[in-house]
Design a protein around this motif. Sequence first.
Motif, short mmCIF file in Angstrom:
data_model
loop_
_atom_site.label_atom_id
_atom_site.label_comp_id
_atom_site.label_asym_id
_atom_site.label_seq_id
_atom_site.Cartn_x
_atom_site.Cartn_y
_atom_site.Cartn_z
N TYR A 47 -3.30 -8.96 -2.68
CA TYR A 47 -2.33 -8.21 -1.88
C TYR A 47 -1.50 -9.14 -1.00
N GLY A 48 -0.20 -8.87 -0.96
CA GLY A 48 0.67 -9.67 -0.12
C GLY A 48 2.13 -9.33 -0.36
N ASP A 49 3.00 -9.92 0.43
CA ASP A 49 4.44 -9.76 0.25
C ASP A 49 4.90 -10.90 -0.65
N TRP A 50 5.06 -10.61 -1.94
CA TRP A 50 5.36 -11.64 -2.92
C TRP A 50 6.82 -12.10 -2.87
N THR A 51 7.60 -11.53 -1.98
CA THR A 51 8.96 -12.04 -1.76
C THR A 51 8.94 -13.18 -0.73
N THR A 82 -0.46 -5.44 4.67
CA THR A 82 -1.30 -5.82 3.54
C THR A 82 -2.72 -5.31 3.72
N ASP A 83 -3.25 -5.38 4.93
CA ASP A 83 -4.61 -4.92 5.20
C ASP A 83 -4.76 -3.45 4.84
N SER A 84 -3.82 -2.65 5.27
CA SER A 84 -3.90 -1.21 5.01
C SER A 84 -3.86 -0.92 3.52
N SER A 85 -3.01 -1.63 2.79
CA SER A 85 -2.90 -1.43 1.35
C SER A 85 -4.21 -1.77 0.65
N LEU A 86 -4.83 -2.86 1.04
CA LEU A 86 -6.10 -3.27 0.44
C LEU A 86 -7.20 -2.26 0.75
N MET A 91 -10.94 2.11 -1.04
CA MET A 91 -11.53 3.45 -0.96
C MET A 91 -11.28 4.24 -2.23
N ASP A 92 -10.10 4.08 -2.82
CA ASP A 92 -9.82 4.74 -4.09
C ASP A 92 -10.78 4.27 -5.18
N LEU A 93 -11.00 2.96 -5.23
CA LEU A 93 -11.92 2.41 -6.22
C LEU A 93 -13.36 2.85 -5.94
#
Length: 271
Positions: A47-51, A82-86, A91-93
């Motif tokens: 996870y990260g901002d790949w730009t 990024t933390d929130s997305s991870l 939790m979905d997994l």
Amino acid sequence: MASKAHPTHQQKHLAVLIDADNAQASIIEGLFEEIAKYGVASVKRIYGDWTAPQLGSWKKVLLDHSIQPIQQFAYTKGKNATDSSLIIDAMDLLYTRRFDGFCLVSSDSDFTRLAARLREEGLTVYGFGEEKTPKPFVSACDKFIYTEILRAESLPEPAASGDKPQPVAPAPAAEPAKSTDKPAPIKPQKVPVDAIATVIDGLDDEDGWAPLAAVGSDITKIRTDFDPRLYGFKKLSDLIKGNPHRFELEERGTTSTGGKVLFVRNRKTGK
């Protein structure tokens, strides 16, 4: 008729979630070699901002290791989306019930509650982070591995009897261009002989002997970041041999698979 699989031989399915903002690409080889000891990395996401240019080193290794990059823009300066997305993905997994454990790769204490929540569901959590990782996150995991260890290409030979173990040697800088991606090697640590001795006392028989495998398992429950490599040894048995003034090691036959059965006890101090 096809033979039934033995449950004890089935590998655990693990979800590997990497916080690219708080982990470095130089650990990648050692990371997945270490994860392979615990199970199969069924899911590998980063996870990260790949730009952002600072993640350039990660982009070079994603395809080689089949890691799925998850794009997360920084909506507000100073806030880590990024933390929130991870955490949401974790939790979905979790609720798919397809995994036996999670590997959380980050030095960020924000994942402390996530690790605790996953363990509440009965899953095993392996944490990977730098030595600077806050203690609460380290303690929230079932096992925590410092990534400085993973960068070491070779370990010193076990210390001779009575000798002090040598610190883990850092990997040589083969590519100067990537040297900025490698922090200083982990500081040499003192072997926690008293903690090991206490665990042995809790497991020993009437003669003072305890199974080495059980000792290793129990000390990890007390100190989740315990790892013989932190003290310059490849294995726990090497660490025990390297401290002959405190411990004795004995081999008794072999297991059903041909492996050695090792026992350890605290050496009696009579001198």
